[in-house]
Design a protein around this motif. Structure first.
Motif, PDB file in Angstrom:
ATOM      1  N   GLY A   1       0.819  -1.200   0.000  1.00 43.15           N
ATOM      2  CA  GLY A   1       0.000   0.000   0.000  1.00 43.15           C
ATOM      3  C   GLY A   1       0.847   1.241   0.000  1.00 43.15           C
ATOM      4  N   ILE A   2       0.156   2.355   0.158  1.00 45.77           N
ATOM      5  CA  ILE A   2       0.820   3.649   0.242  1.00 45.77           C
ATOM      6  C   ILE A   2       0.047   4.481   1.257  1.00 45.77           C
ATOM      7  N   GLU A   3       0.788   5.212   2.086  1.00 48.04           N
ATOM      8  CA  GLU A   3       0.159   6.118   3.045  1.00 48.04           C
ATOM      9  C   GLU A   3       0.755   7.502   2.874  1.00 48.04           C
ATOM     10  N   MET A   4      -0.049   8.531   3.128  1.00 50.37           N
ATOM     11  CA  MET A   4       0.392   9.901   2.919  1.00 50.37           C
ATOM     12  C   MET A   4      -0.073  10.769   4.079  1.00 50.37           C
ATOM     13  N   ASP A   5       0.848  11.550   4.642  1.00 51.34           N
ATOM     14  CA  ASP A   5       0.499  12.490   5.703  1.00 51.34           C
ATOM     15  C   ASP A   5      -0.330  13.617   5.115  1.00 51.34           C
ATOM     16  N   VAL A   6      -1.428  13.972   5.800  1.00 47.59           N
ATOM     17  CA  VAL A   6      -2.272  15.067   5.327  1.00 47.59           C
ATOM     18  C   VAL A   6      -2.358  16.206   6.333  1.00 47.59           C
ATOM     19  N   PHE A   7      -2.236  15.901   7.636  1.00 56.25           N
ATOM     20  CA  PHE A   7      -2.303  16.944   8.660  1.00 56.25           C
ATOM     21  C   PHE A   7      -1.723  16.401   9.945  1.00 56.25           C
ATOM     22  N   LYS A   8      -0.619  16.955  10.388  1.00 56.08           N
ATOM     23  CA  LYS A   8       0.086  16.547  11.603  1.00 56.08           C
ATOM     24  C   LYS A   8       0.161  15.032  11.736  1.00 56.08           C
ATOM     25  N   LYS A   9      -0.620  14.411  12.614  1.00 57.47           N
ATOM     26  CA  LYS A   9      -0.548  12.972  12.857  1.00 57.47           C
ATOM     27  C   LYS A   9      -1.540  12.159  12.030  1.00 57.47           C
ATOM     28  N   TYR A  10      -2.317  12.818  11.174  1.00 56.62           N
ATOM     29  CA  TYR A  10      -3.325  12.128  10.377  1.00 56.62           C
ATOM     30  C   TYR A  10      -2.784  11.769   8.994  1.00 56.62           C
ATOM     31  N   MET A  11      -3.238  10.639   8.472  1.00 58.23           N
ATOM     32  CA  MET A  11      -2.802  10.197   7.152  1.00 58.23           C
ATOM     33  C   MET A  11      -3.957   9.519   6.428  1.00 58.23           C
ATOM     34  N   ILE A  12      -3.821   9.430   5.122  1.00 57.00           N
ATOM     35  CA  ILE A  12      -4.736   8.628   4.327  1.00 57.00           C
ATOM     36  C   ILE A  12      -3.949   7.430   3.800  1.00 57.00           C
ATOM     37  N   LYS A  13      -4.651   6.313   3.621  1.00 59.69           N
ATOM     38  CA  LYS A  13      -4.001   5.073   3.204  1.00 59.69           C
ATOM     39  C   LYS A  13      -4.790   4.430   2.067  1.00 59.69           C
ATOM     40  N   CYS A  14      -4.067   3.722   1.238  1.00 60.85           N
ATOM     41  CA  CYS A  14      -4.662   2.933   0.163  1.00 60.85           C
ATOM     42  C   CYS A  14      -3.842   1.654   0.090  1.00 60.85           C
ATOM     43  N   GLU A  15      -4.509   0.485   0.090  1.00 56.95           N
ATOM     44  CA  GLU A  15      -3.741  -0.767   0.058  1.00 56.95           C
ATOM     45  C   GLU A  15      -4.502  -1.880  -0.634  1.00 56.95           C
ATOM     46  N   TYR A  16      -3.722  -2.845  -1.103  1.00 59.14           N
ATOM     47  CA  TYR A  16      -4.261  -4.102  -1.603  1.00 59.14           C
ATOM     48  C   TYR A  16      -3.884  -5.173  -0.588  1.00 59.14           C
ATOM     49  N   ARG A  17      -4.840  -5.964  -0.179  1.00 63.61           N
ATOM     50  CA  ARG A  17      -4.640  -6.975   0.860  1.00 63.61           C
ATOM     51  C   ARG A  17      -5.128  -8.320   0.356  1.00 63.61           C
ATOM     52  N   HIS A  18      -4.327  -9.354   0.578  1.00 65.85           N
ATOM     53  CA  HIS A  18      -4.727 -10.721   0.235  1.00 65.85           C
ATOM     54  C   HIS A  18      -4.698 -11.545   1.521  1.00 65.85           C
ATOM     55  N   GLU A  19      -5.833 -12.059   1.915  1.00 64.81           N
ATOM     56  CA  GLU A  19      -5.896 -12.951   3.068  1.00 64.81           C
ATOM     57  C   GLU A  19      -6.827 -14.100   2.742  1.00 64.81           C
ATOM     58  N   ILE A  20      -7.519 -14.660   3.692  1.00 61.73           N
ATOM     59  CA  ILE A  20      -8.354 -15.830   3.450  1.00 61.73           C
ATOM     60  C   ILE A  20      -9.373 -15.546   2.346  1.00 61.73           C
ATOM     61  N   PHE A  21      -9.860 -14.326   2.258  1.00 61.79           N
ATOM     62  CA  PHE A  21     -10.764 -13.934   1.182  1.00 61.79           C
ATOM     63  C   PHE A  21     -10.155 -12.727   0.478  1.00 61.79           C
ATOM     64  N   ASN A  22     -10.514 -12.516  -0.768  1.00 60.96           N
ATOM     65  CA  ASN A  22      -9.945 -11.419  -1.551  1.00 60.96           C
ATOM     66  C   ASN A  22     -10.665 -10.113  -1.258  1.00 60.96           C
ATOM     67  N   HIS A  23      -9.892  -9.035  -1.238  1.00 57.37           N
ATOM     68  CA  HIS A  23     -10.429  -7.691  -1.050  1.00 57.37           C
ATOM     69  C   HIS A  23     -10.279  -6.909  -2.344  1.00 57.37           C
ATOM     70  N   LEU A  24     -11.104  -5.909  -2.509  1.00 58.64           N
ATOM     71  CA  LEU A  24     -10.850  -4.897  -3.513  1.00 58.64           C
ATOM     72  C   LEU A  24      -9.792  -3.965  -2.923  1.00 58.64           C
ATOM     73  N   ILE A  25      -9.416  -2.938  -3.628  1.00 60.81           N
ATOM     74  CA  ILE A  25      -8.462  -1.972  -3.072  1.00 60.81           C
ATOM     75  C   ILE A  25      -9.158  -1.242  -1.926  1.00 60.81           C
ATOM     76  N   LEU A  26      -8.464  -1.133  -0.786  1.00 59.64           N
ATOM     77  CA  LEU A  26      -9.033  -0.530   0.415  1.00 59.64           C
ATOM     78  C   LEU A  26      -8.513   0.891   0.600  1.00 59.64           C
ATOM     79  N   PHE A  27      -9.365   1.774   1.106  1.00 63.22           N
ATOM     80  CA  PHE A  27      -8.996   3.154   1.409  1.00 63.22           C
ATOM     81  C   PHE A  27      -9.341   3.422   2.860  1.00 63.22           C
ATOM     82  N   GLY A  28      -8.545   4.272   3.522  1.00 60.27           N
ATOM     83  CA  GLY A  28      -8.846   4.575   4.903  1.00 60.27           C
ATOM     84  C   GLY A  28      -8.123   5.825   5.400  1.00 60.27           C
TER      85      GLY A  28
END
Length: 103
Positions: free
Chosen positions: A69-96
């Motif tokens: 994934g990739i994470e980016m600082d947006v304000f002091k201690k806050y960040m936005i994240k985007c990732e691809y995750r593979h575990e027991i079930f498949n995910h779409l691209i996640l944002f948070g």
């Protein structure tokens, strides 16, 4: 309706434990991660009766997970994240949105 054409509903709850390695230490940080996840699976018919056999080894599972994934600082201690995750079930691209306690 929550039921598919086959007349059943399934749900899964997963609790991951992962280690993350950042590739850069800047405001924009790509990363890789890996770990394990403990999952609980449940499938029921239209009358809420279990479809799959029940019991610890039938409903619970332990699996490997990995992703990037990739994470980016947006304000002091806050960040936005985007990732691809593979575990027991498949995910779409996640944002948070994240909070960094170490800064």
């Amino acid at each position: 309706s929550d039921f598919s054409a086959n007349g059943f509903k399934q749900s899964m709850l997963s609790v991951p434990l992962q280690i993350q390695q950042n590739l850069l230490n800047k405001n924009i940080r790509p990363y890789l991660f890996g770990g394990v996840s403990l999952s609980y699976y449940k499938a029921v018919d239209m009358n809420n009766r279990p479809i799959n056999e029940t019991g610890f080894q039938k409903n619970f599972g332990l699996g490997f997970l990995f992703g990037a994934g990739i994470e980016m600082d947006v304000f002091k201690k806050y960040m936005i994240k985007c990732e691809y995750r593979h575990e027991i079930f498949n995910h779409l691209i996640l944002f948070g949105v994240g909070y960094n306690f170490s800064k």
